[in-house]
Scaffold this active site. Structure first.
Site, PDB file in Angstrom:
ATOM      1  N   ASN A 275      59.569  31.953 -81.152  1.00 16.34           N
ATOM      2  CA  ASN A 275      60.058  30.884 -80.006  1.00 16.34           C
ATOM      3  C   ASN A 275      61.001  32.099 -79.216  1.00 16.34           C
ATOM      4  O   ASN A 275      61.451  33.158 -79.704  1.00 16.34           O
ATOM      5  CB  ASN A 275      60.574  29.815 -80.539  1.00 16.34           C
ATOM      6  CG  ASN A 275      61.834  30.042 -81.443  1.00 16.34           C
ATOM      7  OD1 ASN A 275      62.801  30.830 -81.109  1.00 16.34           O
ATOM      8  ND2 ASN A 275      61.603  29.540 -82.905  1.00 16.34           N
TER       9      ASN A 275
ATOM     10  N   ASP B 296      59.048  25.536 -87.032  1.00 18.43           N
ATOM     11  CA  ASP B 296      58.613  24.102 -87.904  1.00 18.43           C
ATOM     12  C   ASP B 296      57.312  24.368 -88.861  1.00 18.43           C
ATOM     13  O   ASP B 296      57.210  23.663 -89.922  1.00 18.43           O
ATOM     14  CB  ASP B 296      58.274  22.907 -87.029  1.00 18.43           C
ATOM     15  CG  ASP B 296      59.661  22.534 -86.529  1.00 18.43           C
ATOM     16  OD1 ASP B 296      60.634  22.788 -87.191  1.00 18.43           O
ATOM     17  OD2 ASP B 296      59.753  22.185 -85.314  1.00 18.43           O
TER      18      ASP B 296
ATOM     19  N   LYS C 215      43.104  41.627 -88.260  1.00 21.57           N
ATOM     20  CA  LYS C 215      42.992  41.053 -86.978  1.00 21.57           C
ATOM     21  C   LYS C 215      42.087  39.856 -86.592  1.00 21.57           C
ATOM     22  O   LYS C 215      40.560  40.460 -86.825  1.00 21.57           O
ATOM     23  CB  LYS C 215      43.297  42.146 -85.961  1.00 21.57           C
ATOM     24  CG  LYS C 215      43.470  41.741 -84.395  1.00 21.57           C
ATOM     25  CD  LYS C 215      43.523  42.609 -83.571  1.00 21.57           C
ATOM     26  CE  LYS C 215      43.784  42.106 -82.136  1.00 21.57           C
ATOM     27  NZ  LYS C 215      43.526  43.050 -81.099  1.00 21.57           N
TER      28      LYS C 215
ATOM     29  N   PRO D  99      59.698  25.306 -95.186  1.00 22.56           N
ATOM     30  CA  PRO D  99      60.863  24.414 -95.850  1.00 22.56           C
ATOM     31  C   PRO D  99      61.999  24.158 -94.609  1.00 22.56           C
ATOM     32  O   PRO D  99      62.230  24.882 -93.866  1.00 22.56           O
ATOM     33  CB  PRO D  99      61.456  25.263 -96.688  1.00 22.56           C
ATOM     34  CG  PRO D  99      60.855  26.609 -96.391  1.00 22.56           C
ATOM     35  CD  PRO D  99      59.759  26.477 -95.531  1.00 22.56           C
TER      36      PRO D  99
ATOM     37  N   PHE E  72      72.595  22.878 -85.855  1.00 24.20           N
ATOM     38  CA  PHE E  72      72.302  23.056 -84.242  1.00 24.20           C
ATOM     39  C   PHE E  72      71.141  22.203 -83.873  1.00 24.20           C
ATOM     40  O   PHE E  72      70.286  22.080 -84.744  1.00 24.20           O
ATOM     41  CB  PHE E  72      72.042  24.492 -83.847  1.00 24.20           C
ATOM     42  CG  PHE E  72      73.461  25.177 -83.492  1.00 24.20           C
ATOM     43  CD1 PHE E  72      74.435  25.526 -84.441  1.00 24.20           C
ATOM     44  CD2 PHE E  72      73.667  25.545 -82.342  1.00 24.20           C
ATOM     45  CE1 PHE E  72      75.650  26.117 -84.102  1.00 24.20           C
ATOM     46  CE2 PHE E  72      74.767  26.178 -82.103  1.00 24.20           C
ATOM     47  CZ  PHE E  72      75.913  26.515 -82.912  1.00 24.20           C
TER      48      PHE E  72
ATOM     49  N   LYS F 194      69.891  13.763 -85.900  1.00 23.84           N
ATOM     50  CA  LYS F 194      69.937  14.885 -86.778  1.00 23.84           C
ATOM     51  C   LYS F 194      70.979  14.900 -87.793  1.00 23.84           C
ATOM     52  O   LYS F 194      70.753  15.356 -88.977  1.00 23.84           O
ATOM     53  CB  LYS F 194      69.995  16.292 -85.917  1.00 23.84           C
ATOM     54  CG  LYS F 194      69.350  17.389 -86.625  1.00 23.84           C
ATOM     55  CD  LYS F 194      68.797  18.482 -85.537  1.00 23.84           C
ATOM     56  CE  LYS F 194      67.556  17.860 -84.700  1.00 23.84           C
ATOM     57  NZ  LYS F 194      66.994  18.766 -83.740  1.00 23.84           N
TER      58      LYS F 194
END
Ligand code: C5P
Length: 408
Positions: free
Chosen positions: A216, A285, A295, A313, A333, A347
């Protein structure tokens, strides 16, 4: 955004004693001034053998003071005037001979004289030693350094590495940017002195095959800023970093990992040995159930390969569920795209942590500034838009105010 520079309004007396490292002091003046400080240079006679006062004057924009007999001072007391104006005296380079003078309280040159004349309680003295490794290791130097420290001086470094004499070892003066950061840290409040902080930062990378993966846009900047701010606040800091290319903040122990499972395995055994855990990492996630050893190739059918994903986890939730005696005080966070406070509060409950810090993901990833919302049982606190380091320092202050030690 108008965060003042880190050394805003600080007046620094920069003393140079004799040593090859004087060449680094030219860059140091620039670094200190870029950080907002006013710099008054004072040089010993030996220092002028290594770099000219002309250079130091041109860079600092102030006449360099060389002698206690300088008649330009109306009261002819340069040593008093200089040390009364200063927020700190930094001697860089501090030669072996200069440290010996400080240890003995000698005052036969202006620089040692003004160090002796400084008001101990409000004008700190920082020494950046620079000398050959044998001179540094000599018992006389070590004795003098210990005495100078016992009398209140703060010693920065020295670093290790190649020396001008061709030898390698301890005794190099720290680099200009390192000394600047040491000085900035020196002026920060020691809100976490004696505490230890474990931090995760950056993205994770979940391999699909040897060349591709799921990751990300997290840059790691916020987590690295929190690590720096915690270290500045006096904490012992361990930073578990996903794949990012950021320099390690000074005095921070860094552990590099790639995947979420590696991050989990680095964090779990260390968590019980830390007082506070701050999970800033954007952990993937899911990961491919099994990474291909070769590949994945197009097979000409036009159909993309199918691969199964399994859940990673949850590192923060796992740490937050440790038995009370092993559990650090946890901060999570939340990077959200909308409904920040609602998601952050959800959260807080789901992960069972005392504090969640919310930020808008698309507005923060990769950027140098951010806005944070702190969500805890008492309510919400907004930390308005600022640079990530300024926000990290604010966050450290908020954490220090809320932190409660675990039961003994
Ligand atoms: O579950 P979610 O990703 O929304 O929660 C974000 C918080 O949980 C962050 O503090 C992040 O570092 C932490 N986290 C984690 N391990 C995961 C997922 C998130 O530590 N696998």
């Amino acid at each position: 955004m108008s965060t003042p520079p880190d050394l805003h309004r600080k007046h620094i007396v920069l003393g140079l004693s004799g040593g090859i490292a004087c060449y680094k002091s030219a860059e140091l003046v620039r670094e200190l001034m870029r950080a907002g400080a006013g710099v008054q240079v004072v040089m010993t006679e030996a220092a002028t053998q290594f770099i000219t006062p002309v250079t130091m004057q041109a860079l600092s924009g102030r006449t360099v003071v060389l002698s206690q007999w300088d008649a330009r001072e109306p009261n002819n007391m340069a040593h008093i005037n200089l040390s009364r104006e200063a927020d700190a005296i930094l001697v860089a380079p501090a030669s072996a001979d200069f440290i010996a003078q400080i240890a003995q309280g000698r005052a036969d040159e202006l620089l040692s004289l003004l160090c002796l004349a400084r008001p101990l309680e409000r004008c700190p003295l920082l020494l950046a030693p620079a000398m050959n490794r044998e001179m540094w290791a000599h018992p006389a130097t070590q004795r003098n350094v210990a005495q100078a420290q016992a009398d209140g001086a703060i010693v920065l470094g020295p670093g290790a590495g190649d020396q001008a004499c061709g030898e390698t070892g301890d005794g190099r003066m720290l680099e200009a940017d390192e000394l600047r950061d040491e000085l900035i840290a020196f002026f920060q409040p020691r809100l976490l002195a004696g505490r230890s902080v474990l931090i995760t930062a950056g993205p994770t990378f979940e391999a699909i095959d040897p060349v591709r993966g799921i990751t990300n846009h997290s840059s790691g900047k916020m987590g690295f800023a929190v690590a720096r701010a915690a270290a500045e606040a006096g904490a012992r800091v361990t930073l578990v970093a996903g794949p990012v290319h950021l320099p390690t903040p000074r005095h921070v122990t860094r552990i590099d990992v790639t995947s979420a499972r590696q991050m989990h395995d680095a964090v779990l055994p260390r968590a019980p040995r830390h007082d506070i855990f701050v999970a800033t990492a954007a952990v993937a996630d899911w990961r491919p159930a099994s990474a291909g050893e070769q590949k994945l190739k197009k097979d000409g059918s036009g159909r993309p390969p199918a691969f199964e994903l399994v859940e990673n986890p949850d590192i923060l939730a796992t740490v937050a569920r440790l038995p009370a005696a092993d559990r650090p005080w946890c901060v999570g966070f939340a990077a959200e795209s909308h409904d920040l406070v609602r998601h952050a509060r959800e959260k807080l409950q789901r992960k069972g942590v005392p504090l969640v810090v919310g930020n808008l993901g698309p507005a923060t990833f990769g950027r140098d500034d951010n806005t944070l919302v702190l969500v805890d049982a008492a309510g919400e606190t907004e930390l308005p838009a600022a640079g990530k380091l300024a926000l990290a320092r604010d966050l450290v202050r908020e954490i220090a105010a809320r932190y409660t030690p675990r039961p003994a």
